[in-house]
Scaffold this motif. Structure first.
Motif, PDB file in Angstrom:
ATOM      1  N   SER A 181       0.810  -1.209   0.000  1.00  0.00           N
ATOM      2  CA  SER A 181       0.000   0.000   0.000  1.00  0.00           C
ATOM      3  C   SER A 181       0.845   1.261   0.000  1.00  0.00           C
ATOM      4  CB  SER A 181      -0.953   0.020   1.203  1.00  0.00           C
ATOM      5  OG  SER A 181      -2.036  -0.866   0.989  1.00  0.00           O
ATOM      6  N   GLY A 182       2.151   1.077  -0.063  1.00  0.00           N
ATOM      7  CA  GLY A 182       3.035   2.228  -0.084  1.00  0.00           C
ATOM      8  C   GLY A 182       4.442   1.865   0.334  1.00  0.00           C
ATOM      9  N   GLU A 183       5.228   2.894   0.560  1.00  0.00           N
ATOM     10  CA  GLU A 183       6.642   2.730   0.886  1.00  0.00           C
ATOM     11  C   GLU A 183       6.864   1.922   2.159  1.00  0.00           C
ATOM     12  OE1 GLU A 183      10.226   5.931   0.741  1.00  0.00           O
ATOM     13  OE2 GLU A 183       8.632   6.352   2.173  1.00  0.00           O
ATOM     14  N   GLN A 184       5.935   2.017   3.111  1.00  0.00           N
ATOM     15  CA  GLN A 184       6.106   1.344   4.389  1.00  0.00           C
ATOM     16  C   GLN A 184       6.162  -0.171   4.246  1.00  0.00           C
ATOM     17  OE1 GLN A 184       3.386   2.921   3.450  1.00  0.00           O
ATOM     18  NE2 GLN A 184       1.626   1.555   3.745  1.00  0.00           N
ATOM     19  N   ASP A 185       5.604  -0.709   3.170  1.00  0.00           N
ATOM     20  CA  ASP A 185       5.579  -2.158   2.992  1.00  0.00           C
ATOM     21  C   ASP A 185       6.865  -2.709   2.394  1.00  0.00           C
ATOM     22  OD1 ASP A 185       2.889  -2.579   3.924  1.00  0.00           O
ATOM     23  OD2 ASP A 185       2.214  -1.630   2.072  1.00  0.00           O
ATOM     24  N   LEU A 186       7.802  -1.805   2.086  1.00  0.00           N
ATOM     25  CA  LEU A 186       9.084  -2.227   1.535  1.00  0.00           C
ATOM     26  C   LEU A 186      10.199  -2.214   2.565  1.00  0.00           C
ATOM     27  CD1 LEU A 186       8.911  -0.304  -1.843  1.00  0.00           C
ATOM     28  CD2 LEU A 186       8.721  -2.768  -1.528  1.00  0.00           C
ATOM     29  N   GLY A 187       9.950  -1.591   3.720  1.00  0.00           N
ATOM     30  CA  GLY A 187      10.983  -1.511   4.742  1.00  0.00           C
ATOM     31  C   GLY A 187      11.971  -0.398   4.510  1.00  0.00           C
ATOM     32  N   GLY A 188      11.734   0.438   3.467  1.00  0.00           N
ATOM     33  CA  GLY A 188      12.650   1.534   3.183  1.00  0.00           C
ATOM     34  C   GLY A 188      12.047   2.850   3.617  1.00  0.00           C
ATOM     35  N   GLY A 189      12.432   3.916   2.924  1.00  0.00           N
ATOM     36  CA  GLY A 189      11.871   5.217   3.214  1.00  0.00           C
ATOM     37  C   GLY A 189      12.604   5.950   4.307  1.00  0.00           C
ATOM     38  N   PRO A 190      11.989   6.988   4.877  1.00  0.00           N
ATOM     39  CA  PRO A 190      12.634   7.809   5.896  1.00  0.00           C
ATOM     40  C   PRO A 190      13.099   6.981   7.087  1.00  0.00           C
ATOM     41  CG  PRO A 190      10.593   8.827   5.133  1.00  0.00           C
ATOM     42  CD  PRO A 190      10.630   7.447   4.560  1.00  0.00           C
ATOM     43  N   ASN A 191      14.271   7.302   7.592  1.00  0.00           N
ATOM     44  CA  ASN A 191      14.850   6.580   8.719  1.00  0.00           C
ATOM     45  C   ASN A 191      14.091   6.893   9.999  1.00  0.00           C
ATOM     46  OD1 ASN A 191      16.892   6.507  11.132  1.00  0.00           O
ATOM     47  ND2 ASN A 191      17.701   5.130   9.562  1.00  0.00           N
ATOM     48  N   GLU A 248       7.411  12.592  12.854  1.00  0.00           N
ATOM     49  CA  GLU A 248       7.049  11.328  12.233  1.00  0.00           C
ATOM     50  C   GLU A 248       7.462  11.348  10.771  1.00  0.00           C
ATOM     51  OE1 GLU A 248       3.074   8.545  11.505  1.00  0.00           O
ATOM     52  OE2 GLU A 248       3.046  10.247  12.899  1.00  0.00           O
ATOM     53  N   PRO A 249       8.081  10.281  10.279  1.00  0.00           N
ATOM     54  CA  PRO A 249       8.534  10.266   8.887  1.00  0.00           C
ATOM     55  C   PRO A 249       7.359  10.330   7.912  1.00  0.00           C
ATOM     56  CG  PRO A 249       8.654   8.070   9.826  1.00  0.00           C
ATOM     57  CD  PRO A 249       8.357   9.002  10.961  1.00  0.00           C
ATOM     58  N   VAL A 250       7.596  10.972   6.793  1.00  0.00           N
ATOM     59  CA  VAL A 250       6.586  11.078   5.742  1.00  0.00           C
ATOM     60  C   VAL A 250       6.734   9.873   4.820  1.00  0.00           C
ATOM     61  CG1 VAL A 250       5.743  12.439   3.808  1.00  0.00           C
ATOM     62  CG2 VAL A 250       6.611  13.594   5.849  1.00  0.00           C
ATOM     63  N   ARG A 251       5.681   9.108   4.698  1.00  0.00           N
ATOM     64  CA  ARG A 251       5.695   7.925   3.862  1.00  0.00           C
ATOM     65  C   ARG A 251       4.987   8.196   2.546  1.00  0.00           C
ATOM     66  NH1 ARG A 251       9.296   4.056   5.744  1.00  0.00           N
ATOM     67  NH2 ARG A 251       9.158   3.948   7.999  1.00  0.00           N
ATOM     68  N   LYS A 252       5.406   7.485   1.508  1.00  0.00           N
ATOM     69  CA  LYS A 252       4.771   7.624   0.202  1.00  0.00           C
ATOM     70  C   LYS A 252       3.707   6.532   0.082  1.00  0.00           C
ATOM     71  CE  LYS A 252       8.969   9.260  -2.156  1.00  0.00           C
ATOM     72  NZ  LYS A 252      10.016   8.803  -1.227  1.00  0.00           N
ATOM     73  N   PRO A 253       2.431   6.890   0.001  1.00  0.00           N
ATOM     74  CA  PRO A 253       1.376   5.876  -0.132  1.00  0.00           C
ATOM     75  C   PRO A 253       0.976   5.654  -1.583  1.00  0.00           C
ATOM     76  CG  PRO A 253       0.374   7.976   0.355  1.00  0.00           C
ATOM     77  CD  PRO A 253       1.867   8.232   0.274  1.00  0.00           C
ATOM     78  N   ILE A 254       0.380   4.493  -1.848  1.00  0.00           N
ATOM     79  CA  ILE A 254      -0.367   4.287  -3.086  1.00  0.00           C
ATOM     80  C   ILE A 254      -1.773   4.784  -2.799  1.00  0.00           C
ATOM     81  CG2 ILE A 254      -1.240   2.593  -4.726  1.00  0.00           C
ATOM     82  CD1 ILE A 254       1.107   0.794  -3.958  1.00  0.00           C
ATOM     83  N   ASN A 255      -2.264   5.722  -3.576  1.00  0.00           N
ATOM     84  CA  ASN A 255      -3.537   6.352  -3.262  1.00  0.00           C
ATOM     85  C   ASN A 255      -4.738   5.609  -3.844  1.00  0.00           C
ATOM     86  OD1 ASN A 255      -2.713   8.808  -1.725  1.00  0.00           O
ATOM     87  ND2 ASN A 255      -1.509   9.175  -3.568  1.00  0.00           N
ATOM     88  N   LYS A 256      -4.934   5.677  -5.148  1.00  0.00           N
ATOM     89  CA  LYS A 256      -6.078   5.008  -5.771  1.00  0.00           C
ATOM     90  C   LYS A 256      -5.601   4.329  -7.054  1.00  0.00           C
ATOM     91  CE  LYS A 256     -10.963   5.597  -6.918  1.00  0.00           C
ATOM     92  NZ  LYS A 256     -12.076   6.552  -7.082  1.00  0.00           N
ATOM     93  N   PRO A 257      -5.131   3.092  -6.941  1.00  0.00           N
ATOM     94  CA  PRO A 257      -4.541   2.423  -8.099  1.00  0.00           C
ATOM     95  C   PRO A 257      -5.578   1.845  -9.049  1.00  0.00           C
ATOM     96  CG  PRO A 257      -4.505   0.949  -6.232  1.00  0.00           C
ATOM     97  CD  PRO A 257      -5.066   2.260  -5.730  1.00  0.00           C
ATOM     98  N   TYR A 258      -5.153   1.697 -10.296  1.00  0.00           N
ATOM     99  CA  TYR A 258      -5.927   0.932 -11.268  1.00  0.00           C
ATOM    100  C   TYR A 258      -4.972  -0.016 -11.993  1.00  0.00           C
ATOM    101  CZ  TYR A 258      -9.776  -0.338 -14.310  1.00  0.00           C
ATOM    102  OH  TYR A 258     -10.754  -1.047 -14.955  1.00  0.00           O
ATOM    103  N   GLY A 259      -4.363   0.438 -13.074  1.00  0.00           N
ATOM    104  CA  GLY A 259      -3.500  -0.443 -13.850  1.00  0.00           C
ATOM    105  C   GLY A 259      -2.209  -0.801 -13.137  1.00  0.00           C
ATOM    106  N   VAL A 260      -1.627  -1.952 -13.549  1.00  0.00           N
ATOM    107  CA  VAL A 260      -0.382  -2.413 -12.935  1.00  0.00           C
ATOM    108  C   VAL A 260       0.394  -3.227 -13.959  1.00  0.00           C
ATOM    109  CG1 VAL A 260      -1.431  -4.528 -12.018  1.00  0.00           C
ATOM    110  CG2 VAL A 260       0.596  -3.572 -10.903  1.00  0.00           C
ATOM    111  N   ALA A 261       1.715  -3.195 -13.856  1.00  0.00           N
ATOM    112  CA  ALA A 261       2.582  -3.987 -14.723  1.00  0.00           C
ATOM    113  C   ALA A 261       3.844  -4.337 -13.952  1.00  0.00           C
ATOM    114  CB  ALA A 261       2.926  -3.214 -15.999  1.00  0.00           C
ATOM    115  N   LEU A 262       4.461  -5.468 -14.291  1.00  0.00           N
ATOM    116  CA  LEU A 262       5.738  -5.882 -13.721  1.00  0.00           C
ATOM    117  C   LEU A 262       6.774  -5.945 -14.827  1.00  0.00           C
ATOM    118  CD1 LEU A 262       3.735  -7.006 -11.478  1.00  0.00           C
ATOM    119  CD2 LEU A 262       5.528  -8.667 -10.986  1.00  0.00           C
ATOM    120  N   HIS A 263       7.947  -5.376 -14.544  1.00  0.00           N
ATOM    121  CA  HIS A 263       9.038  -5.444 -15.513  1.00  0.00           C
ATOM    122  C   HIS A 263      10.363  -5.208 -14.799  1.00  0.00           C
ATOM    123  CE1 HIS A 263      11.187  -5.071 -19.317  1.00  0.00           C
ATOM    124  NE2 HIS A 263      11.771  -3.987 -18.818  1.00  0.00           N
ATOM    125  N   ASP A 264      11.314  -6.091 -15.050  1.00  0.00           N
ATOM    126  CA  ASP A 264      12.675  -5.939 -14.555  1.00  0.00           C
ATOM    127  C   ASP A 264      12.724  -5.652 -13.050  1.00  0.00           C
ATOM    128  OD1 ASP A 264      15.454  -5.886 -14.760  1.00  0.00           O
ATOM    129  OD2 ASP A 264      15.513  -3.743 -15.250  1.00  0.00           O
TER     130      ASP A 264
END
Length: 401
Positions: A70-80, A90-106
């Motif tokens: 759902s955003g940066e917090q699910d990767l374990g990275g982002g602000p220390n 409190e660190p500012v996290r990057k969220p996924i807001n309202k997704p539709y399309g998706v693709a995977l590559h590399d």
């Protein structure tokens, strides 16, 4: 595979009001603090959590829920977090807001985020998250779907802008198909190709693209405004033909009313989900109608109320998202229902207003740690959710060993 059925349900779950996005939580336990200091990030799904399979026992499991983002917090990275603790913010996290399309590559997940007019890029290898928000002629208005070619070229369907926007793997803007449409009328992008005219209709290039798909030397565009699929020569960006071939005179069986999403199988056959006709249509590579999937409007297995995303695996199994009943239904190549998954009732990682489904065979290794020891993974199934805890849900298709 044998066509299992869900004996516990005779009706698909009803549409439920969207749930609010989850709030961020601070982890203050000592173990978590040590992990932060060490720069470690927890995987999206806890290793100790019991695996969730579809269909439920005693039926043979064919899908396992692997991860959710759902955003940066699910990767374990982002602000220390430790740095934030020192400065008292409190660190500012990057969220996924309202997704539709998706693709995977590399090693990267590309998410069309209509809520922030951006492409959210999740790097599964580096555990980094960033927003792609180009400016100028390549500015995104409402990016709804994306397709990434083998060389990393990205094609984005911008529905409100009325264009297919094209970017290089280095984020450079390469051009557009169609004419940009603004709120005050039609605006022309100098980077656009010359207006094209549909062979069978004579209509100009103005369109409302809802999906874009690269397959071989062709580019497919679902055009909601004109009620057909445009098929382009990928290299020349020239219109070859439309699906159906003659939209104005197409019979009720082959006609498209509200084309939403696209898929192409290994034989070049084209699949189109039609919101206006509550079905998925299959066409030959040259645009001739072949068959339909789904029995019509309804909430029973094998019926659709709001079909959106569609995907096809290498065995010809067809996956269809129904945003109303909030499940993904799987059909065999002949249109028989095999099973459905994603119901939130009694299922922690259930789907919440799902939109798009894609199938990927190239990134199994990146999710190997989440696969249950007794489950043999064959490929990944990725579903976007416009609400809920997991904006991007990753499932694994396979079988118990």
């Amino acid at each position: 595979m044998n066509p299992p059925t869900n004996h516990t349900n005779t009706t698909l779950p009803p549409k439920r009001p969207p749930s609010p996005p989850p709030c961020g939580r601070w982890l203050v336990a000592g173990v978590a603090l040590l992990a932060v200091l060490a720069g470690c990030g927890a995987p999206p799904q806890r290793a100790s959590a019991p695996a969730t399979f579809y269909p439920a026992a005693p039926q043979a499991a064919r899908l396992q829920f692997l991860a959710g983002y759902s955003g940066e917090q699910d990767l374990g990275g982002g602000p220390n977090k430790f740095a934030a603790f020192v400065v008292g913010k409190e660190p500012v996290r990057k969220p996924i807001n309202k997704p539709y399309g998706v693709a995977l590559h590399d090693g990267k997940i590309y998410v069309c985020d209509t809520g922030s007019a951006a492409i959210d890029i999740i790097d599964l290898r580096t555990r980094e998250f960033r927003y792609f928000t180009p400016g100028g002629d390549g500015k995104l208005v409402t990016p709804v779907n994306i397709s990434v070619d083998h060389d990393g070229t990205r094609y984005v369907a911008d529905s409100a802008g009325g264009q297919i926007l094209i970017y290089g793997r280095d984020d450079s803007f390469l051009g557009a198909i169609g004419e940009r449409v603004s709120g005050k009328g039609r605006a022309h992008s100098p980077a656009s190709v010359a207006p094209v005219r549909a062979e069978s209709t004579g209509s100009e290039a103005e369109m409302k693209p809802t999906d874009v798909l690269v397959a071989g030397d062709r580019l497919y565009v679902a055009d909601l405004k004109n009620h057909y699929v445009r098929v382009y020569d990928k290299a020349k960006r020239q219109l070859l033909f439309t699906i159906p071939r003659s939209p104005a005179t197409a019979d009720a069986q082959s006609k498209l009313f509200a084309p939403a999403n696209l898929a192409v199988d290994t034989q070049g056959r084209v699949y189109v989900s039609d919101l206006g006709a509550f079905r998925v249509l299959q066409y030959s590579p040259d645009g001739q109608f072949l068959r339909q999937f789904g029995r019509g409007v309804g909430d029973k297995p094998g019926e659709f109320a709001r079909p959106k995303g569609v995907a096809v695996d290498r065995e010809g199994r067809v996956y269809v998202v129904d945003a109303a009943t909030q499940v993904v239904q799987i059909f065999d190549p002949d249109g028989r229902l095999l099973l459905f998954f994603g119901d939130r009732q009694g299922s922690t990682p259930g789907l919440d207003l799902p939109a798009k489904v894609v199938i990927d065979y190239d990134h199994n290794a990146l999710f190997a740690p989440q696969v249950a020891p007794d489950f043999q993974l064959e490929y990944l199934v990725i579903v976007t959710n416009q609400f809920g805890e997991h904006k991007v849900s990753v499932f694994g298709f396979g079988h118990k060993k």
